[in-house]
Enzyme design. Structure first.
Site, PDB file in Angstrom:
ATOM      1  CD  GLU A 169      -2.984  -1.355   2.108  1.00 31.22           C
ATOM      2  OE1 GLU A 169      -3.077  -0.452   2.943  1.00 31.22           O
ATOM      3  OE2 GLU A 169      -3.702  -2.363   2.103  1.00 31.22           O
ATOM      4  N   PRO A 190      11.099   2.569   7.219  1.00 30.22           N
ATOM      5  CG  PRO A 190      13.181   1.624   7.541  1.00 30.22           C
ATOM      6  CD  PRO A 190      12.432   2.899   7.703  1.00 30.22           C
ATOM      7  CG  ASN A 191       6.333  -1.639   7.414  1.00 25.19           C
ATOM      8  OD1 ASN A 191       6.984  -2.678   7.338  1.00 25.19           O
ATOM      9  ND2 ASN A 191       5.395  -1.325   6.560  1.00 25.19           N
ATOM     10  CG  HIS A 411     -15.995 -12.422   6.888  1.00 24.93           C
ATOM     11  ND1 HIS A 411     -16.062 -13.598   6.177  1.00 24.93           N
ATOM     12  CD2 HIS A 411     -17.200 -12.260   7.479  1.00 24.93           C
ATOM     13  CE1 HIS A 411     -17.266 -14.134   6.349  1.00 24.93           C
ATOM     14  NE2 HIS A 411     -17.971 -13.344   7.119  1.00 24.93           N
ATOM     15  CD  GLU A 412      -9.702  -6.369   9.135  1.00 24.37           C
ATOM     16  OE1 GLU A 412      -9.832  -5.652   8.135  1.00 24.37           O
ATOM     17  OE2 GLU A 412      -8.694  -7.117   9.314  1.00 24.37           O
ATOM     18  CG  HIS A 480      -9.605  -4.802   0.972  1.00 27.59           C
ATOM     19  ND1 HIS A 480      -9.616  -3.434   1.007  1.00 27.59           N
ATOM     20  CD2 HIS A 480     -10.480  -5.150  -0.004  1.00 27.59           C
ATOM     21  CE1 HIS A 480     -10.473  -2.974   0.112  1.00 27.59           C
ATOM     22  NE2 HIS A 480     -11.019  -3.995  -0.510  1.00 27.59           N
ATOM     23  CD  GLU A 499      -6.686  -2.446   0.320  1.00 30.18           C
ATOM     24  OE1 GLU A 499      -6.134  -3.275   1.052  1.00 30.18           O
ATOM     25  OE2 GLU A 499      -7.096  -1.358   0.740  1.00 30.18           O
ATOM     26  CD  GLU A 505      -7.548   1.501   2.692  1.00 22.98           C
ATOM     27  OE1 GLU A 505      -8.629   1.121   3.140  1.00 22.98           O
ATOM     28  OE2 GLU A 505      -6.501   0.848   2.826  1.00 22.98           O
TER      29      GLU A 505
END
Ligand code: NOJ
Ligand code: CA
Length: 711
Positions: A169, A190-191, A411-412, A480, A499, A505
């Site tokens: 993303e 960086p994550n 459904h998350e 997603h 996604e 978003e």
């Protein structure tokens, strides 16, 4: 009716040469394969111009002799294939799958292990994969590194996002290959799972352009039972090498022969349009796995969604520090007053959908657990079955039915994947019982079990498991945060979208680059459709939530264009009904535009700058045109020669006004109507961050053209 023509000519070529070559059916591509001092290598050219310079092939496997050298070529099989197949939904009514194939059997002399490399050469590029037939000396093995190389012939311009095992993303960066290292290490924070440039490089589909105008796209097809591939770059030599996503203990893929890897793809052309029109990714996937596909239907939907994304409303019913499934008694807690998924509000959306002809209404935040969805206790946060007290499942099921609209399930999973798998059967059955036939699923957050990544083999297996299980219940899936698609929707067309890229978003999370949608069709969409959620008419997010100062970087006209340029059989009109009600004349395009097509033409295209598509509606003679523009003002020049000669069409052009601008004046649009034939042309100004959309309805009655000028 499926039309199939297959030609198979198998020839066993001389093998003592240790080298062989193959031409694409039209002769334009030439592939050369050789075993050089035991190492398999390949190179590819187009009309004599190199696309891939000599590149090594092979894999490393745990505790065993690496499958990268010591080989001799023992068999070469050549064949040809030509079929025309009909997708269940898509950009074309029919797709031709036409290639020449070379299967190169290699034997590692010391170990007697056999590896076949199968190459398929199409008129628009190459696919190849490693195959491991059943054999005595290789049954179970663990891939620790894939050494496939893609050697570039220069310091090309690339449209890239950084390597990351959990997300794609990102906004795209356009730069020379040689600049990627500095840009990545400097600009991107960086994550947790994004490893440095030197290790993971960039993600695919990677789009490139050479200085002499060749367009090259690297990706993969049919990612099944394997991990997702990134591309590490040796930026001294401009050679990419496959970089697979590891699992929790650093292994890349667990294999059991007979088996094979996904296809590695190289799409190339002299015109950027060739990349957009390529069907290599779909063609390298297996035919549809289902006998009955009558339940799979493209979907245009609205939803209780943007109001949560902007922060106007909440998914959660209450403001609680934590929840425990089955223990928190929601009837006893104080509601926060901002919960959007309540019966009355959902009914308003159902009414809006029914009035304007939408198929479905997505409702997020209907089920208990959202107070803690980022999950301190997330191993058991959602059960996908229990509604909040203000969401009446029965009443809404009946109300939606009475209005001829379906609700879309949400459904998350919060990436608590075992939890989801445990509940899946019940959750899908609950959908069937309550008249839902599509689910938007989501995988936000770190994967549970800990240490697995979104793009590792374990998760790749899960995503497909969820799609196949859904098919048992006639349910369509829009996942997603799942791994980016690789054409699997050909085989499993209930995978209606994903996604897996930076969607709309992000316009409410600070904004995306204005050229984003001029790149996505060259990158993310190469693998399959995206639930991009276009249709935002209110740029100023603070109008919905005074605490959110984000700005949606687009003109309204371009938002309309995205329904044509961002191909998907699942399209959302993402803004709020109250906003659409203010711009009903522009909203008309969203109502008119179909989500399934018989034909597709690319009229203009340059990655990072602009794309203009024309598409023919499924089953009618109507056409729709969409143009997306980057941050520069540009003029689009198109001919309507794709229309049927001799026929007349009423064209409604939704375009930027002269003074439109994605930041300064995004809502300035014009709507003009003309009579158009296949001899007409259009020269249309596009604003910075703008574009245009056109609907072309075949004239059935002369009266429809009254008072309209010819274009
Ligand atoms: C991220 C998804 O992309 C978004 O569409 C969804 O609303 C949230 N997760 C919540 O599930
Ligand atoms: Ca997302």
């Amino acid at each position: 009716m499926r039309k199939i023509v297959v030609f198979m000519v198998i020839s066993f070529l001389a093998v003592w040469a240790q080298a062989t070559e193959l031409r694409s059916p039209d002769g334009s591509f030439r592939l050369q394969v050789e075993v050089k001092e035991g190492v398999p290598v390949y190179k590819l050219d187009l009309d004599g111009q190199p696309v891939i310079a000599e590149s090594r092939l092979g894999l490393e496997i745990k505790r065993l002799e690496p499958l990268t050298g010591g080989f001799k070529l023992i068999k070469v099989e050549e064949s040809a294939f030509d079929e025309t197949w009909e997708p269940v939904w898509g950009e074309f009514k029919e797709i031709r799958n036409h290639y020449n194939e070379l299967a190169v059997t290699l034997e590692q002399e010391e170990t007697q292990r056999i590896m076949v490399i199968r190459f398929r050469l199409f008129n628009d590029g190459l696919g190849f994969r490693y195959e491991f037939p059943e054999q005595d000396n290789l049954t179970y093995f663990v891939v620790t590194d894939e050494k496939t190389e893609f050697a570039m012939t220069g310091n090309h311009t690339a449209f890239w996002i950084p390597g990351d095992y959990d997300t794609q993303e990102y906004d795209y960066t356009t730069s020379r290959l040689s600049e990627i290292r500095n840009l990545m290490e400097g600009a991107i924070t960086p994550n947790a799972s994004q490893t440095p440039f030197s290790e993971t490089g960039v993600q695919t589909a990677l789009m490139m352009k050479t200085d002499d105008g060749l367009y090259i796209n690297l990706h993969e097809a049919a990612l099944v039972k394997y991990s997702c591939m990134h591309l590490e770059l040796d930026d001294e030599n401009m050679v990419f090498e496959a970089h697979l996503t590891p699992d929790a203990i650093g292994n890349m893929a667990y294999m059991q022969a007979p088996t094979h890897t996904p296809w590695r793809t190289v799409i190339a052309g002299r015109d950027a349009k060739d990349i957009l029109l390529s069907n290599i990714t779909l063609n390298l996937n297996e035919p549809c796995a289902y006998n009955d596909v009558s339940w799979i239907k493209p979907v245009k939907y609205v939803g209780v969604w943007w109001e949560m994304i902007t922060g106007k409303s909440s998914w959660a019913y209450a403001d609680l520090p934590s929840v425990k499934l089955g223990e928190t008694d929601y009837t006893k807690v104080e509601p926060n007053g901002r919960h959007a998924a309540n019966t009355e509000h959902v009914k308003e959306y159902i009414d809006f959908a029914a009035e304007h002809g939408f198929d479905q209404v997505l409702v997020e935040g209907w089920n208990i657990g959202w107070e803690d969805w980022f999950g301190k206790s997330k191993d058991y946060v959602f059960d996908f079955l229990t509604p909040y007290p203000d969401f009446d499942v029965d009443e809404l099921r009946d109300y939606a039915k009475s209005k001829g609209v379906k609700l879309m399930m949400h459904h998350e999973t919060s990436s608590s994947v075992r939890n989801y798998e445990r509940h899946m059967d019940e959750a899908y059955q609950f959908m069937v019982d309550n008249n839902y036939n599509s689910v938007k699923s989501g995988y936000v957050g770190d994967i549970i079990p800990r240490g697995e990544y979104h793009y590792g083999q374990w998760m790749v297996n899960h995503y497909l498991y969820a799609v196949k299980k859904a098919a048992e219940h006639n349910i369509m899936v829009n996942a997603h945060e799942a791994v980016r698609p690789t054409g699997l929707c050909r085989t499993y067309p209930n995978l209606i979208a994903n996604e897996s890229a930076r969607g709309t978003e992000y316009e409410a999370f600070g904004g995306s680059n204005p050229d984003h949608t001029t790149i996505l069709p060259f990158t993310r969409l190469i693998g399959g459709p995206m639930d991009y959620t276009p249709g935002i008419f209110e740029n100023d997010v603070s109008k919905y939530n005074p605490d959110n100062n984000s700005w949606v970087n687009t003109t309204i006209a371009r938002q309309l264009a995205l329904y044509v340029t961002m191909y998907s059989p699942l399209q959302m009109a993402a803004d709020l009904p109250e906003t659409y009600n203010k711009y009903l004349d522009a909203f008309q395009f969203i109502k008119d535009v179909p989500v399934d097509w018989d034909d597709t033409k690319v009229l203009e295209a340059e990655p990072g700058d602009y794309i203009t598509y024309a598409r023919k509606e499924k089953g009618t003679g109507n056409w729709f045109v969409g143009r997306t523009n980057d941050e520069e003002p540009r003029v689009s020049n198109i001919s309507f020669d794709f229309l049927e000669p001799g026929k007349k069409y009423v064209a409604t052009i939704y375009c930027d006004k002269k003074n439109a601008h994605y930041k300064k004046n995004p809502k300035a649009y014009d709507i003009r109507k003309y009579v158009v034939t296949s001899k007409s042309g259009l020269s249309q100004k596009c604003a910075p961050g703008g574009g245009y959309a056109i609907s072309l309805f075949e004239v059935k009655d002369k009266k429809e053209t009254k008072g309209l000028k010819k274009l």
